[in-house]
Design an enzyme around this catalytic site. Structure first.
Site, PDB file in Angstrom:
ATOM      1  CD  GLU A 125      80.081  17.536  58.849  1.00  0.00           C
ATOM      2  OE1 GLU A 125      79.586  16.386  58.841  1.00  0.00           O
ATOM      3  OE2 GLU A 125      80.034  18.283  59.845  1.00  0.00           O
TER       4      GLU A 125
ATOM      5  CD  GLU B 118      77.112  21.609  60.337  1.00  0.00           C
ATOM      6  OE1 GLU B 118      77.466  20.824  61.252  1.00  0.00           O
ATOM      7  OE2 GLU B 118      76.574  21.215  59.280  1.00  0.00           O
TER       8      GLU B 118
END
Length: 743
Positions: free
Chosen positions: A253, A406
């Site tokens: 991220e 995820e």
């Protein structure tokens, strides 16, 4: 979801301890006044997508952990030195529910934290990693760090025997390794720090030149680590030692951590280092780290490298977080144009796969006032993935595999508090709906990992507030027990419901886009697994029909597994009960999932097939992946080289990002013939009367007559109002070996 409806939310009122209910729940408890949906299961017809017609449990039924994770065991620091209720959760959970391993960042994070800097500032001592050092001592003493790690040196002797057994190493065949930004991204953060602080051992070099491309130092460490800290192996030929990852993500991220929330030189969060990262630097880093890893890992050591792993791929939204959310900006696809378009144009082609994260937000206050529900499940995730594929074809003509490293759900309004089973339901319902959609793309998705860490004490907020998403909790967290032993959270019910599901895909159909269906046939056990998922925010009655059962065959037993929220308390309930036959109708709870295990007396005869191929459009006169929408202005798309067939069905897919109140009823023609655009689309109403998404972004799925499909096709789309863009147009073309009669 009918665009005219605004269904109510399920209320979560009380807490309850974990329980697996074995009971019969009346179908009437879930039935609503709305018209029932009809579901069809064709027992004589297999279904393939892009040539794939079997379920890979390894790809979907996995956990955000690996075999060597110390959280599996009790009585250690990872468990607050408290025991497990069941001593061996690795066996009980993984083997007991046939679960595979998904993703890890802790191993490489710890190893870099004990690695000294070399004589060259900003570079790890690569020789130290593979030799037996005098100082500093490794945890296993005389062993080199590389040998210590790959031989499970952090495990006790008893645990090591279990961890390295074939039962668990064979489940590591496609796990993902990711690097966390606060240690690995070159912005001056210390490799020993949990945040980018000014104290600590050393930082990776931030050099950026022709002789030292940006990210080189990180790439050299990661390359050495991958080359020396693992032993090769596979499901059919497992290793004796830590299996190598299949997928490696450049950094977790990065834009969220290093750009969106970063405040340079404060050290308050992950990205607050010596300088704020730029999009271009992040993308260059990926390309350069991959080059360094590949230089040290070839042949049997080859890994697949990818990224850029965006946290929130809301492609249609504002560019900046959170400032632009309240600025009054009306720009659609600002985030895509600033970030993803740059990635797709210049760097995605250098990757082996593209990765991203997908979370449903059940309750979030962006402005501190309005609690919004911002979901991806339904038509939104369809648009994200279609747009990713369409953009890749525009940029390079090549489709790279997709890794969802995820996915799950979040309930922000309840995250600053102790554990509750109701919060777990918010996560379970998102996992089920999203995973079933990912399973519709078995040819494109290489791995999808539910974000279910184990005990996750590394994420604890305070002594009374643990990390929000965990497979395990302490018994006393239910507010009743005083025991500190570790037991399961409600999330285990997701895995219990899917336990055993396997086989060859069968053809299914529902006449309501909010009912997702799938089915698999396990020939060895004469078992059909029928999967039903409700995207509606209220219960639904489903009428079930089967066709194509071979003569002389009959149902032996039916087991129904219904995972739903208790209609009074909101606590997740997994009801398991038996029927003598397949019910003619069944009630399904709000945003809930039913899996039926249907055992037949004899083997099925699957003599027909449904083969799906997806074709993406090219666009007349433009080179951008987006086509801007002007009022009453025709947009022309071409889909060529389509294989036609006498039998089958087809769906035209138009993905659009628009102002939230703009029309979703374009005039669409296929080869000169007008087709009907449904007023109902998959999933929830994105507006939600002002409490949903800021923009509409979704896929309009338009059934078209088989007779209209030609080898070369022209699609014309005209909206009555201006605003937004078409981001992808595709044709799902399904050819069957016999005619279909849908309900």
């Amino acid at each position: 979801m009918d665009m005219k409806k605004y269904p109510s939310l399920v209320k979560c009122l009380t807490t309850s301890a974990f329980a697996l209910h074995i009971s019969f729940v009346s179908e009437a408890a879930f039935a609503q006044a709305a018209t029932p949906a009809s579901v069809q299961l064709n027992l004589d017809m297999s279904r393939s997508v892009g040539g794939v017609n079997t379920l890979s449990r390894e790809k979907y039924i996995n956990v955000h952990a690996i075999n060597s994770d110390l959280d599996w065991w009790g009585g250690n620091g990872q468990s607050l030195n408290q025991p497990n209720l069941i001593d061996d959760y690795l066996t009980d959970f993984v083997k007991g529910n046939d679960v595979y391993f998904g993703r890890d960042s802790g191993g490489i994070g710890y190893e870099v934290s004990i690695t000294p800097q070399s004589a060259t500032p900003g570079y790890a001592d690569l020789a130290w990693m593979v030799n037996t050092p005098a100082t500093p001592a490794t945890p296993a003493g005389a062993k080199s760090p590389a040998n210590n790690y790959k031989n499970y040196g952090y495990q006790t002797a008893a645990h090591k025997a279990i961890v390295e057994s074939n039962e668990f190493e064979k489940r590591m065949n496609s796990w993902i390794l990711t690097m966390i930004p606060e240690k690995f991204y070159p912005v001056g953060g210390k490799v020993t720090g949990a945040k980018c602080t000014t104290t600590g051992s050393w930082s990776f070099s931030t050099g950026d030149s022709a002789t030292e491309p940006y990210g080189t130092a990180t790439g050299k460490f990661a390359g050495k680590y991958l080359a020396n800290y693992f032993i090769g192996g596979s499901i059919t030929n497992p290793s004796t030692g830590h299996p190598r990852p299949t997928f490696v993500e450049g950094v977790n991220e990065p834009i969220y951590n290093l750009v969106d929330i970063a405040v340079p030189n404060t050290g308050s969060t992950f990205g607050d280092c010596a300088k704020k990262a730029t999009y271009d630097d992040i993308f260059k880093y990926h390309t350069n780290v991959r080059a360094e890893i590949n230089a040290l890992n070839s042949g049997t050591k080859t890994v697949k490298f990818g990224g850029y792993t965006p946290a929130f791929p809301d492609l249609e939204e504002f560019e900046k977080y959170p400032a632009d959310r309240t600025s009054g900006s009306t720009a659609v696809f600002a985030k895509w144009n600033a970030r993803d378009a740059l990635w797709m144009s210049n760097h995605a082609k250098n990757m082996d796969f593209l990765s991203l994260h997908i979370y449903d937000f059940d309750g979030i206050k962006f402005d501190g006032v309005t609690t919004r529900r911002i979901n991806h499940k339904g038509n939104n995730i369809e648009a994200i993935l279609d747009t990713y594929d369409s953009a890749q074809l525009f940029a390079s003509g090549v489709l790279k595999p997709i890794v969802i490293s995820e996915f799950g759900g979040r309930l922000h309004t309840a995250e600053g508090s102790a554990w509750t089973p109701q919060r777990d339901w918010s996560y379970i319902k998102a996992m089920n709906s999203l995973m079933i959609q990912f399973m519709q793309r078995p040819d494109r998705i290489a791995k999808a990992v539910p974000f279910v860490p184990l005990k996750a004490e590394w994420g604890r907020v305070s002594p009374t507030i643990p990390y929000q998403w965990r497979l395990f909790r302490q018994e006393k967290e239910d507010g009743v027990s005083t025991s500190s032993k570790w037991t399961y959270t409600e999330l285990v019910k997701f895995y219990k419901q899917w336990n055993g599901v396997n086989g060859t895909r069968l053809d299914t159909y529902a006449n309501d886009q909010d009912i997702q269906t799938d089915a698999y046939y396990d020939s060895a056990n004469k078992t059909v697994w029928l999967i039903l998922n409700n995207l509606e925010e209220n219960g639904k009655t489903l009428n079930l029909a089967t066709a194509g059962l071979n003569t002389g065959n009959a149902v032996s037993t039916v087991e129904v597994r219904h995972l739903y929220p208790n209609t009074t308390t909101g606590v997740p309930v997994l009801d398991v009960y038996s029927n003598a036959t397949i019910p003619a109708s069944i009630g399904i709870g709000a945003e809930s999932t039913i899996i039926m295990k249907i055992v037949y007396n004899n083997t099925l005869s699957i003599s027909n097939s449904n083969s799906e191929t997806k074709y993406y459009a090219t666009v007349n006169g433009i080179t951008s992946a987006l086509k801007a929408i002007a009022a009453n202005t025709a947009m022309t798309f071409n889909i060529n080289n389509v294989t036609t067939g006498a039998n089958g069905e087809a769906v035209l897919r138009v993905s659009v990002g628009r102002p939230i109140t703009a029309s979703l009823q374009p005039i669409v023609t296929l080869n000169g013939t007008a087709v009907t655009v449904p007023t109902d689309y998959r999933g929830y109403d994105q507006n939600r009367n002002g409490s949903g998404r800021f923009r509409f972004f979704g896929t309009l799925e338009i059934p078209v007559a088989r007779s209209l499909i030609q080898q070369n096709n022209t699609i014309v789309v005209t909206f009555p109002d201006a605003g937004g863009s078409v981001s992808a147009v595709a044709l799902q073309n399904r050819i069957t070996t016999r005619a279909l009669s849908r309900p």
